[in-house]
Scaffold this active site. Structure first.
Site, PDB file in Angstrom:
ATOM      1  N   CYS A  79       0.890  -1.163   0.000  1.00 26.95           N
ATOM      2  CA  CYS A  79       0.000   0.000   0.000  1.00 26.95           C
ATOM      3  C   CYS A  79       0.923   1.206   0.000  1.00 26.95           C
ATOM      4  O   CYS A  79       1.528   1.525   1.020  1.00 26.95           O
ATOM      5  CB  CYS A  79      -0.903  -0.003   1.236  1.00 26.95           C
ATOM      6  SG  CYS A  79      -1.830   1.531   1.478  1.00 26.95           S
ATOM      7  N   CYS A 240      -5.589   5.458  -3.791  1.00 24.06           N
ATOM      8  CA  CYS A 240      -4.873   4.186  -3.647  1.00 24.06           C
ATOM      9  C   CYS A 240      -3.494   4.400  -4.244  1.00 24.06           C
ATOM     10  O   CYS A 240      -3.355   4.643  -5.448  1.00 24.06           O
ATOM     11  CB  CYS A 240      -5.611   3.063  -4.365  1.00 24.06           C
ATOM     12  SG  CYS A 240      -4.715   1.485  -4.386  1.00 24.06           S
TER      13      CYS A 240
END
Length: 330
Positions: A79, A240
């Site tokens: 991430c 994201c």
């Protein structure tokens, strides 16, 4: 072990928000951390977030490690918005300003960078190389695409969409489509198909619709993108990081943008600065913003967060990021 009190920082990278725990000395199993993630990331609970971030211990090759659990408890390969926040915590804990960080299946470089705006703590991260072999996901395209190794600007027949996608591992899987205008209903429909983990895509994938934007101040003509993502294990999200990296790489791979040149990547949470090298390494430079510090009690067996104590708010950091997010047109 059932009831545990955790100290944490509520943070965000480009609007992607998380509770972040220094877990270097906390002995929990992956299943227990998944339960903690479901409790803390629950938007109906006292904390909420897009997932849970953990600062982990390093090894001979890494100063520290990162783990990221999605809101549904699944563990992501990486991430990148979260990595910047974990890197900041690691830097501050160890008194350093750069590190190689261990991820679930790979590693990344992180370093303190010049602030993207006054008062905005900024980290540059470099990850990759981006992967194109969909057999590793696995993605079994079926139909006319049966047996293919790569999908570059081409339909994915099982999706039931005529859109052309580029499949990129960053190292988590992404399907990127360049569109004239983002249709969120269509994005959610395609993302939901992937989220159901069909036989042809058993590990699911992130799906992004990407608009090319005009000339951005301080960057080359046309070197700007706007990315909207349906994130695996999360759903439609404001931001994201790995999707922004995958989208920038896909844009360069398909000739829409230039390699080795600055790219501004906008999203509903703000922006990051990106660059894509010809060796498929992608760098993102963006914020790692603290919002508040607190502690919370979690009933791990029941997967429920309880008593929350907020110790302090980072008002100056919140205000600094709000200015850049507003200017990005959020």
């Amino acid at each position: 072990m059932s009831d545990v009190r955790f100290d944490f920082v509520k943070c965000h990278g480009s609007g992607n928000d998380f509770p972040l725990i220094d877990a270097r000395d906390i002995a929990l199993s992956p299943a227990e951390w998944a339960a903690v993630a479901r409790a803390l990331a629950d938007r109906r609970g006292p904390v909420g977030g897009d997932g849970l971030l953990l600062l982990g211990a390093g090894d001979a090759d890494h100063r520290f490690a990162m783990a990221m659990y999605n809101a549904d408890g699944s563990e992501a390969e990486t991430c990148l918005n979260g990595l910047r926040c974990v890197a900041r915590m690691g830097f501050e804990a160890l008194g350093i300003d750069h590190a190689r960080v261990k991820l679930k299946t790979s590693s990344a470089l992180a370093e303190r960078d010049a602030d993207v705006a006054p008062g905005v703590y900024t980290v540059r991260e470099t990850a990759g190389p981006a992967g194109l072999d969909v057999r590793a996901w696995p993605l079994h395209a079926g139909g006319e695409g049966a047996g293919i190794e790569q999908i570059v600007d081409a339909p994915v027949p099982p999706l039931g969409s005529d859109r052309a996608f580029t499949a990129v591992a960053m190292p988590n899987p992404h399907l990127v489509a360049f569109v004239e205008r983002i249709d969120e209903a269509e994005l959610v429909a395609i993302g939901t198909t992937c989220e159901s983990a069909p036989d042809w895509l058993p590990n699911r994938a992130n799906v992004s619709f990407v608009e090319l934007r005009g000339q951005d101040a301080g960057s080359a003509p046309g070197q700007a993108l706007f990315v909207r993502t349906f994130e695996r294990g999360v759903g439609l999200t404001d931001s994201c990081g790995s999707a922004m990296a995958a989208s920038a790489f896909a844009a360069c791979l398909t000739g829409r943008l230039a390699y080795d040149a600055p790219i501004t990547v906008f999203n509903k949470g703000g922006l990051v600065r990106a660059a894509v090298a010809r060796d498929a390494m992608v760098s993102l430079s963006g914020n790692a913003t603290w919002e508040w510090h607190g502690s919370v009690e979690v009933d791990i067996a029941a997967e429920r967060a309880g008593d929350l104590i907020v110790h302090a708010h980072a008002d100056a950091e919140i205000a600094a990021w709000a200015r850049i997010a507003d200017s990005a047109g959020r």
